[in-house]
Design a protein around this motif. Structure first.
Motif, PDB file in Angstrom:
ATOM      1  N   CYS A 233       0.843  -1.185   0.000  1.00  0.00           N
ATOM      2  CA  CYS A 233       0.000   0.000   0.000  1.00  0.00           C
ATOM      3  C   CYS A 233       0.886   1.245   0.000  1.00  0.00           C
ATOM      4  CB  CYS A 233      -0.909   0.004   1.236  1.00  0.00           C
ATOM      5  SG  CYS A 233      -2.187   1.267   1.214  1.00  0.00           S
TER       6      CYS A 233
ATOM      7  N   ASP B  85      -7.408   3.628  -2.141  1.00  0.00           N
ATOM      8  CA  ASP B  85      -6.584   3.569  -0.930  1.00  0.00           C
ATOM      9  C   ASP B  85      -5.101   3.473  -1.238  1.00  0.00           C
ATOM     10  OD1 ASP B  85      -8.804   3.478   0.890  1.00  0.00           O
ATOM     11  OD2 ASP B  85      -9.101   1.418   0.279  1.00  0.00           O
TER      12      ASP B  85
ATOM     13  N   ASN C   3      -3.809   0.795  -2.301  1.00  0.00           N
ATOM     14  CA  ASN C   3      -3.466  -0.584  -1.909  1.00  0.00           C
ATOM     15  C   ASN C   3      -3.397  -1.466  -3.156  1.00  0.00           C
ATOM     16  OD1 ASN C   3      -4.818  -2.891   0.612  1.00  0.00           O
ATOM     17  ND2 ASN C   3      -2.915  -2.947  -0.531  1.00  0.00           N
TER      18      ASN C   3
ATOM     19  N   GLY D 201      -1.140  -3.923   3.320  1.00  0.00           N
ATOM     20  CA  GLY D 201      -2.288  -3.076   3.610  1.00  0.00           C
ATOM     21  C   GLY D 201      -3.420  -3.840   4.270  1.00  0.00           C
TER      22      GLY D 201
END
Length: 455
Positions: free
Chosen positions: A340, A372, A374, A412
């Protein structure tokens, strides 16, 4: 072995114990590659808290390691057995004990499957947002152990944000209650959060109080094709910078799109270099999708197609959920990374991963929770080819190094387990590892819980 089984039988029904080596071998590992696994002495499938306590008291008395397990859908070796251990599988503790629409909580045992809980709370007009790709199989206990995320985390957050309280059997068999049922609470250290993501190394979760949300409106999905991964990542940055809060913002690279089509003939556009999926569950999702469509076009999208209804939206989401199984079918084995990075570095992460794939001559597909940052680079290789397996492992390490260099983290949502022990030490540093080992020793002074994981 005889003493262990004799002691376990004094507090467990016969059906809770599995000793057949052919069967216990099937409990030895999760779904991760390149992770060592030992041979368990026995597999125990308890149904009650008291049975779990009996197992831990026995383990402490006889100094036998215990490896907690859920559905074994993990991808880091966190559920892998060690030689001579007790595998403690919580899948039989699968009751939903309470759903409270007023308090907006659910109280569940650890073996409840994520999708089962989601469907149960929907009947009350509620939802449990964390939705890992394996949601039809993975358990809440496993989700808590690895602090799982999912497709909707860009708007609704990850598992840690929904665990209000826990009941945990400690290494010596004592029962610890943490957290609360209330909407707020700051009494003492937040031990609940400490257990979330601890991968079974601090205690055995036997009950969880989970926060619920009102069920949102049906979401609609937009698909945008891009001529490069960099352009798709630019669109992600534009969407977030403008203050949009999509319920889902997912990316599939060209390799992933082709793999999904090969597996399920989904009809996804194979000419695209990157496919971005964006969804809204707002009162007027069409307007939100139109605004995002303009941002995608400005970032260089070659085509922007909003779904016309819920059925089309679900088809696109099914394609995304199929990404990992589809890439697993490309070669005989895969290593699924879980790096991430800050959203602003997402483009650099994908470009760097493509360079790693070229350097090592491997197929590496990337699907990502783009909202995100990720990413899930999936290294596809032939496990029977020693040289290709070596290159796969080296490429995996280079991808993790790239993530750290970009200001990211080595995991992540999949956890550390066995696979990333060395990399956890690099990320945390000497002081960080020392303090975390001290926490482990406070909860598990004999080192019986999930030994060999994390550190």
């Amino acid at each position: 072995m005889d003493a262990l089984l004799e002691r376990l039988r004094t507090g467990l029904p016969a059906e809770a114990l599995i000793t057949d080596p052919d069967v216990t071998a099937s409990y030895a590992h999760d779904m991760a590659s390149f992770c060592e696994a030992g041979a368990p002495a026995v597999v125990v499938l308890p149904r009650t808290v008291e049975e779990v306590q009996h197992v831990m008291r026995t383990a402490t008395e006889l100094r036998v390691p215990v490896v907690p397990q859920g559905a074994r859908t993990g991808l880091s070796g966190a559920a892998n057995a060690s030689d001579g251990c007790i595998v403690l599988s919580l899948v039989k503790m699968d009751r939903i004990l309470e759903i409270s629409p007023v308090d907006r909580i659910a109280v569940v045992e650890p073996g409840v499957v994520n999708a089962t809980l989601s469907r149960a709370v929907e009947e009350h007009g509620l939802c449990y947002p964390p939705d890992p790709s394996s949601w039809e199989m993975c358990t809440i206990g496993g989700n808590i152990g690895t602090a799982s995320g999912g497709l909707c985390c860009v708007k609704y957050g990850v598992t840690a944000e929904y665990v209000l309280g826990l009941e945990v059997v400690l290494a010596d068999g004592r029962l610890l209650k943490t957290g609360r049922r209330t909407a707020k609470g700051v009494a003492g250290y937040d031990l609940t959060r400490l257990f979330v993501g601890s991968e079974g190394s601090l205690g055995i979760v036997v009950k969880a109080v989970l926060a619920l949300r009102p069920r949102p409106p049906q979401q609609l999905v937009l698909a945008a094709e891009f001529p490069s991964a960099a352009a798709a990542c630019d669109a992600v940055c534009r969407i977030m910078e403008r203050g949009h809060t999509p319920s889902l913002l997912e990316l599939m690279d060209r390799t992933t799109v082709r793999a999904v089509n090969a597996m399920a003939s989904m009809g996804l556009p194979e000419t695209t270099e990157a496919l971005l999926l964006c969804a809204f569950d707002t009162p007027d999702p069409g307007a939100d999708l139109a605004a995002v469509g303009e941002l995608c076009a400005a970032a260089g999208a070659t085509e922007v197609v909003p779904a016309e209804d819920a059925a089309e939206s679900e088809l696109l989401l099914q394609a995304r959920r199929m990404s990992l199984p589809a890439l697993e079918a490309v070669r005989s084995a895969t290593m699924i990374d879980d790096v991430c990075v800050p959203r602003s570095q997402l483009g650099a992460m994908l470009e760097g991963t493509a360079a790693v794939a070229e350097k090592f001559g491997l197929t590496i597909g990337v699907c990502a929770h783009a909202g995100d940052g990720n990413t899930h680079p999936v290294v596809c290789f032939d496990h029977t080819d020693a040289d290709e397996s070596r290159r796969a492992r080296e490429s995996f390490d280079e991808i993790m190094a790239l993530g750290l260099a970009l200001g990211g983290t080595i995991t992540g949502e999949h956890g550390v387990g066995v696979l990333k022990k060395e990399w956890l030490a690099r990320e945390l540093g000497e002081v960080g590892v020392e303090l975390q080992r001290g926490i482990k020793a406070a909860f598990d002074p004999l080192g019986l819980l999930n030994p060999g994981k994390l550190f």
